[in-house]
Motif scaffolding. Structure first.
Motif, PDB file in Angstrom:
ATOM      1  N   THR A   1      -8.306 -19.181  31.685  1.00 14.04           N
ATOM      2  CA  THR A   1      -9.379 -18.527  31.987  1.00 14.04           C
ATOM      3  C   THR A   1     -10.271 -19.163  30.745  1.00 14.04           C
ATOM      4  O   THR A   1     -11.433 -20.257  31.255  1.00 14.04           O
ATOM      5  CB  THR A   1      -9.144 -17.336  31.557  1.00 14.04           C
ATOM      6  N   VAL A   2      -9.704 -19.563  29.603  1.00 10.02           N
ATOM      7  CA  VAL A   2     -10.042 -20.789  28.814  1.00 10.02           C
ATOM      8  C   VAL A   2     -10.562 -22.135  29.200  1.00 10.02           C
ATOM      9  O   VAL A   2     -11.443 -22.714  29.258  1.00 10.02           O
ATOM     10  CB  VAL A   2      -9.714 -20.173  27.514  1.00 10.02           C
ATOM     11  N   ALA A   3      -9.433 -22.181  29.861  1.00  5.07           N
ATOM     12  CA  ALA A   3      -9.146 -23.689  30.246  1.00  5.07           C
ATOM     13  C   ALA A   3      -9.917 -23.795  31.328  1.00  5.07           C
ATOM     14  O   ALA A   3     -10.434 -24.831  30.686  1.00  5.07           O
ATOM     15  CB  ALA A   3      -7.865 -24.224  31.053  1.00  5.07           C
ATOM     16  N   GLN A   4      -9.615 -22.874  32.171  1.00  7.73           N
ATOM     17  CA  GLN A   4     -11.736 -22.985  33.611  1.00  7.73           C
ATOM     18  C   GLN A   4     -12.284 -23.210  32.817  1.00  7.73           C
ATOM     19  O   GLN A   4     -13.705 -23.875  33.456  1.00  7.73           O
ATOM     20  CB  GLN A   4     -11.173 -21.943  34.738  1.00  7.73           C
TER      21      GLN A   4
ATOM     22  N   PRO B   1      -5.765 -26.366  24.150  1.00  8.07           N
ATOM     23  CA  PRO B   1      -5.392 -26.315  24.904  1.00  8.07           C
ATOM     24  C   PRO B   1      -3.776 -25.543  25.365  1.00  8.07           C
ATOM     25  O   PRO B   1      -3.305 -26.861  24.925  1.00  8.07           O
ATOM     26  CB  PRO B   1      -5.618 -26.824  25.716  1.00  8.07           C
ATOM     27  N   ALA B   2      -2.830 -24.621  25.600  1.00 10.39           N
ATOM     28  CA  ALA B   2      -1.705 -24.975  25.960  1.00 10.39           C
ATOM     29  C   ALA B   2      -1.313 -25.792  26.849  1.00 10.39           C
ATOM     30  O   ALA B   2      -0.632 -25.334  28.240  1.00 10.39           O
ATOM     31  CB  ALA B   2      -1.251 -23.322  26.129  1.00 10.39           C
ATOM     32  N   ILE B   3      -1.678 -27.156  27.302  1.00  7.25           N
ATOM     33  CA  ILE B   3      -0.658 -27.875  28.275  1.00  7.25           C
ATOM     34  C   ILE B   3      -0.150 -28.460  28.034  1.00  7.25           C
ATOM     35  O   ILE B   3      -0.107 -29.103  26.923  1.00  7.25           O
ATOM     36  CB  ILE B   3      -1.860 -28.255  28.610  1.00  7.25           C
ATOM     37  N   ASN B   4       0.569 -28.463  28.573  1.00  5.31           N
ATOM     38  CA  ASN B   4       2.459 -29.002  28.073  1.00  5.31           C
ATOM     39  C   ASN B   4       2.719 -30.832  28.491  1.00  5.31           C
ATOM     40  O   ASN B   4       1.637 -31.576  29.279  1.00  5.31           O
ATOM     41  CB  ASN B   4       3.412 -28.412  28.560  1.00  5.31           C
TER      42      ASN B   4
END
Lengths: 461, 584
Positions: free
Chosen positions: B241-244, B426-429
């Motif tokens: 949600t935060v990423a969007q 952001p939790a992007i691998n």
């Protein structure tokens, strides 16, 4: 009313009727058997030539000579204020020996979707008195939070304890419980009923019982009747309603049974392809509406076949509900009640209902820290099994001990132990105090100085 | 041939089975919209078989009987396009949810229609062409100040065009004629467009401009091009949600279209209450003023869920035609695929993998293909970038929807619940994510940022990759066992992760990071790495190199708006420290 004697086929719970006048989809049907018994059913498929009726009771006794009466209306549920305190069958008939329900309203059981624009975001913390819920997986009014369990685990006790203890602290608003049993045994049902009676909860409860030997097809309507009642109590009468649905696995089995009888193309593991939408039409009937007083909160219970959380039933459920509470066999074997494993459990609406103004300012941080520390300790258990405890560093040993302590004191509690949120959070702090202060990296300095037992004692003393 | 050319608008229902009904005696074309039964429920033709017409109905069919009439509107499922779209919240078939609450209360009942746009509201139209001008389909006739966005009123795409006879400014509803052509054609501000048909464009352009989002891991490492496609998997609690919201707030697209497809009611409510409160950082106005929301929760009719993504992308294309950059988010495409599966099984079609229809891959690719940066018929250029969320059941990426999506999209942002548990946002691998636009965008980065940027990015990715390998060794034997050089590599990787990749969405400065600043940050880290290497060659120990104090200051650069002087000082200190080390 016209009566047809044109049954052409009976297969499982389905009756095929030929050459009728136009019959409405989803219409209620009465089937009169030779001995005069009336059985109820619903139209599942209607066309010029053939009408498929799904019978809610056993099809025993139905034959070519049975009469079919189409009522011309969809299933409507009579609802009224005097339903509170009553016990009804899975089909909505009183079975407690009391009088018929005096209907104040007759409502469609399918239930229309709440307009997303009319919904209000859930925000009220529900205190269940169970630390693993209140502290780390908080339930919020209007939420749907299922219990994922498996056979042989005490999910019924957990559900009962929630029903018994659930309250919104500081609120005096009226609340009610709607309990729907699907395919549970008489023994289990008695257990629920005895507890409701003992605690006086029955007075503000409506109970629907579809037992293991009741027709499986009836299970399809039981949750819908229960939710129609709940919506009436909530949105017409202003009650805050807690709905407990048990066991959703039996519901899905019934769904599959009908799908198979209709010779539908099956989806994953033989369950119908529309199971997601079907389950959504049940689970989504929870929430709060802007400007309306009551609320519907749902706790569905399901048993995961083979403890498998990726089985279609828990999987699809998890995609609709707002989190899940996972009851764990290992904890149960260790003799811990309630055996709730907080690691795979989740409450997606937790953050809306906690913190300053809801519970306490330190709630989020304490929860994160407990979760992280327990996760770390739990991971180390695997390592200990390989290398032994001696190989661990001082720090690791502390986390390992923390995990045991957490299970023993935070998770474990009595069947009738009703902890306030303050007690739960303080207990969390007591456990965190066994770790060195610099390891509490997820908690701000300020909060540590305010709530950490070390400083609390100083302040008091 | 028994039927003539004339259309029989009226037919009769023959069979009703859930959301799928069969009619006879109806002349219809595929995807025509029909009105079903006495209550005139909205439906769409999805199959024609002999005398039978099979229709999917967008509303609950309970109580409908065989013999009831079916009327063909002769139109396909269309949306209304014109001033009034922005700030709207629609269901899957463009009924405004706010109007539905007024019309039928808190629950969505059936048989109620509501137009997508207000037909009463007057808009101030200012012409930009004059009588005597020649216009063709797609040309801009004038403008309406819709919100802070200027709505461009265009000649409808299928119009023949011609010489303008009459055009005048003033206050008009969307139904009123604003322009008359010589041949008598009257043009209003309202266009109707079938949702399943892409709106025409003159030419598709190459995806060689990035959609700048101000998010370092996206712009820096895994950029999406304007008009590109990306997929995000959305496991529990990964900060989707935060990423969007960050993308909606900061990406340099003027218009945002958000489709909530088959999602949870309470979560949709969160979006519906939060979006209107978000402030557009660029203008200080509510973000809703350039947003269109579509909300179709999981218990709203399944056929409308199937239609919702088409409704959304058609609206996006309409704004693209005006020359805007549009970003569209579809959450979640897995629910959309499930709607297809459900309808397919009602049609008793032969199922493909896991019960999904065999045309799943085709439908997905058709949808993503509607993204793109284009030259419009009127000569402006615009783009639609599509970011689709997928929710693989049981977290299994090998399932058909995820697999077919990954085959089409060019960017994958692997949101990772483990990272978010470690509070890395952001939790992007960075190991599992990818962008296939890198090659196409190289030139842009060379030109607009620095010719050094592309090598710098490759270097950073190399360090991160190396770290992952080294971490495996560290876990087995401990970090002391690593060669000196690689102990420093681990330190540099940590700096890239903590300084560059981690970004605080809630910090007023760090929430948006310009490309120049990203470049300066990465260059500084590389600068340290180079100095460290030189020092090591000169005999410095890893402890000495890692112990350089000034490098720890680099992290605060993120939070400083006018960072240049601070950065300059840090780099100076760093040089001094290394010089001192060499001297010693």
């Amino acid at each position: 009313m016209k009566e047809y004697r044109t049954i052409s086929q009976i297969a499982g719970p389905l009756v095929f009727v030929e050459k009728t006048e136009p019959v409405g989809y989803s219409e209620l049907v009465n089937i009169v058997t030779a001995d005069g018994t009336i059985k109820r059913g619903q139209v599942l498929d209607t066309s010029d030539e053939i009408v498929v009726v799904q019978v809610f009771e056993t099809t025993a006794g139905i034959g070519r000579d049975s009469g079919i009466r189409f009522t011309g209306e969809t299933i409507k549920m009579p609802v009224g204020r005097d339903m509170l305190g009553r016990i009804l069958s899975g089909g909505g008939k009183p079975i407690d020996g009391g009088p018929e329900i005096v209907p104040e309203k007759r409502l469609e059981t399918t239930g229309a979707a709440i307009n997303p624009y009319a919904r209000a975001p859930p925000a009220d913390f529900i205190q269940t008195g169970i630390s693993t819920l209140d502290g780390t997986n908080t339930l919020v009014r209007g939420q749907k939070l299922p219990i994922f369990s498996a056979s042989g685990l005490p999910h019924n006790d957990v559900a009962l304890q929630i029903a018994r203890q659930a309250k919104v602290p500081g609120s005096t608003e009226e609340f009610a419980v709607v309990f729907a049993a699907m395919g549970i045994t008489r023994e289990e049902a008695n257990y629920f009923m005895a507890d409701f009676e003992k605690t006086g909860a029955l007075e503000r409860a409506v109970v629907f019982l579809n037992l293991a030997d009741d027709p499986a097809v009836e299970r399809i309507i039981t949750p819908r009747l229960a939710l129609t009642t709940a919506e009436y109590l909530a949105f017409d009468l202003g009650y805050h309603v807690l709905v407990i649905l048990t066991d959703m696995t039996n519901y899905c089995e019934a769904l599959r049974q009908i799908g198979a009888a209709r010779e539908e193309v099956p989806g994953r593991r033989g369950y119908p392809g529309y199971m997601y939408t079907d389950l959504a039409s049940i689970y989504e009937r929870a929430g709060i509406i802007k400007g309306v007083k009551g609320s519907v909160t749902q706790i569905p219970i399901l048993t995961m076949p083979g403890d498998d959380i990726t089985h279609p039933i828990p999987d699809l459920t998890g995609y609709i509900t707002e989190g899940q509470i996972v009851v764990n066999r290992e904890l149960h074997r260790k003799g811990i009640y309630p055996p709730i494993n907080v690691l795979p459990s989740l409450s997606r609406l937790m953050n809306l209902g906690i913190g300053k103004g809801h519970t306490r300012e330190d709630h989020k941080k304490v929860s994160d820290q407990l979760y992280a520390a327990y996760a770390e300790g739990n991971d180390l258990r695997g390592l200990v099994a390989i290398v032994g405890k001696d190989a661990l560093s001082e720090r690791d040993r502390m986390f390992l001990e923390f995990a045991d302590l957490f299970e023993d004191r935070f998770v474990r509690q009595g069947l009738y132990e009703d902890r306030s949120i303050e007690e739960t959070l303080d207990l969390g702090w007591d456990l965190l105090a066994t770790l060195p202060e610099e390891q509490l990296v997820r908690i701000d300095r300020e909060l540590i100085q305010k709530y950490h037992p070390k400083y609390r004692k100083k302040a008091q003393g | 041939m028994k039927k003539g050319k004339e259309k029989r608008a009226q037919g009769a229902l023959k069979r009703i089975s859930g959301p799928v009904v069969t009619a006879v005696g109806l002349d219809a074309h595929m995807y025509d919209v029909v009105k079903v039964g006495n209550e005139e429920l909205m439906g769409e033709v999805i199959k024609i078989q002999g005398e039978n017409t099979i229709i999917q109905v967008y509303e609950d069919t309970a109580g409908i009987r065989p013999g009831e009439p079916v009327e063909n509107t002769g139109l396909s499922l269309t949306v209304e396009l014109g001033p009034g779209l922005l700030t709207s919240i629609y269901d899957g078939i463009q009924r405004p949810l706010e109007v539905l609450v007024d019309k039928m209360g808190n629950f969505i009942e059936r048989g109620v229609s509501a137009p997508g746009l207000s037909h009463e509201k007057k808009w101030e139209f200012v012409p930009t062409v004059k009588a005597g001008d020649d216009v063709k389909a797609g040309d801009i006739l004038g403008t309406v100040q819709e919100t802070n966005i200027v709505h461009k009123v265009m000649v409808p795409p299928r119009s023949k065009g011609g010489k303008i006879k009459e055009i005048s400014g003033g206050s008009f509803t969307v139904d009123e004629t604003i322009c008359i052509l010589e041949d008598g054609t009257e043009i209003t501000m309202l266009q109707r467009w079938p949702v399943r048909v892409p709106r025409p464009v003159k030419e598709k352009l190459n995806p060689d401009i990035p959609l700048i989002t101000g998010q370092r891991i996206l712009d820096g490492l895994f950029p999406i091009a304007k008009g590109g496609t990306a997929a995000i998997p959305g496991p529990f609690g990964s900060g989707k949600t935060v990423a969007q919201q960050q993308l909606a707030k900061w990406s340099d697209a003027e218009i945002v279209v958000y489709i909530g497809c088959g999602e949870r009611g309470n979560e949709m409510t969160e979006v519906l209450t939060e979006f209107p409160e978000l402030e557009d950082p660029k203008t200080g106005r509510p973000l809703m003023e350039r947003t269109v929301l579509i909300a179709n929760t999981s218990n709203m009719p399944v056929a409308a869920r199937e239609a919702s993504v088409y409704t959304g992308i058609t609206i996006a294309e309409y704004f693209r035609d005006m020359g805007y950059d549009v970003s569209l988010m579809a959450d979640s495409t897995s629910r959309w695929a499930e709607a297809m599966r459900e309808i397919s099984s009602r049609l008793e079609e032969m199922p493909g993998e896991e019960g999904y229809p065999a045309y799943l891959a085709a439908r997905l690719s058709e949808f993503y293909e509607r993204a793109g940066r284009v030259v419009n018929a009127n000569g402006t250029s615009g783009s639609v970038s599509v970011i689709g969320a997928v929710s693989p059941p049981g977290g299994d990426f090998s399932e058909p929807v995820t697999q077919n999506t990954l085959r089409i999209v060019k960017v994958f942002w692997a949101l990772d619940a483990k990272l978010s548990q470690r509070r890395h946002f952001p939790a992007i691998n960075w190991l599992n994510s990818y962008s296939l636009y890198l090659g196409a965008l190289n030139e842009w980065y060379d030109r607009e940022v620095s010719p050094e940027w592309n090598p710098l990015r490759s270097w950073a990715m190399g360090v991160l990759q190396k770290e992952a390998e080294l971490q495996e060794i560290v876990q087995l034997v401990g970090s002391d066992a690593l060669p000196d050089e690689e102990q420093v590599t681990i330190e540099v990787a940590r700096m890239i992760r903590e300084i560059f990749l981690q970004q605080n969405a809630y910090d007023p400065v760090d929430t948006y990071c310009s490309m120049t600043k990203q470049y300066d940050m990465m260059k500084s880290i590389k600068h340290y790495a180079d100095l460290a290497r030189t020092a090591q060659v000169g005999g410095a120990t890893p402890q000495q190199v890692v112990g350089i104090k000034s490098k720890n200051e680099l992290v605060q650069i993120k939070f400083i708006k006018d960072y240049e002087p601070v950065l300059e000082k840090i780099l100076k200190d760093m040089k001094a420290e290394f010089d001192a080390m060499r001297a010693a």
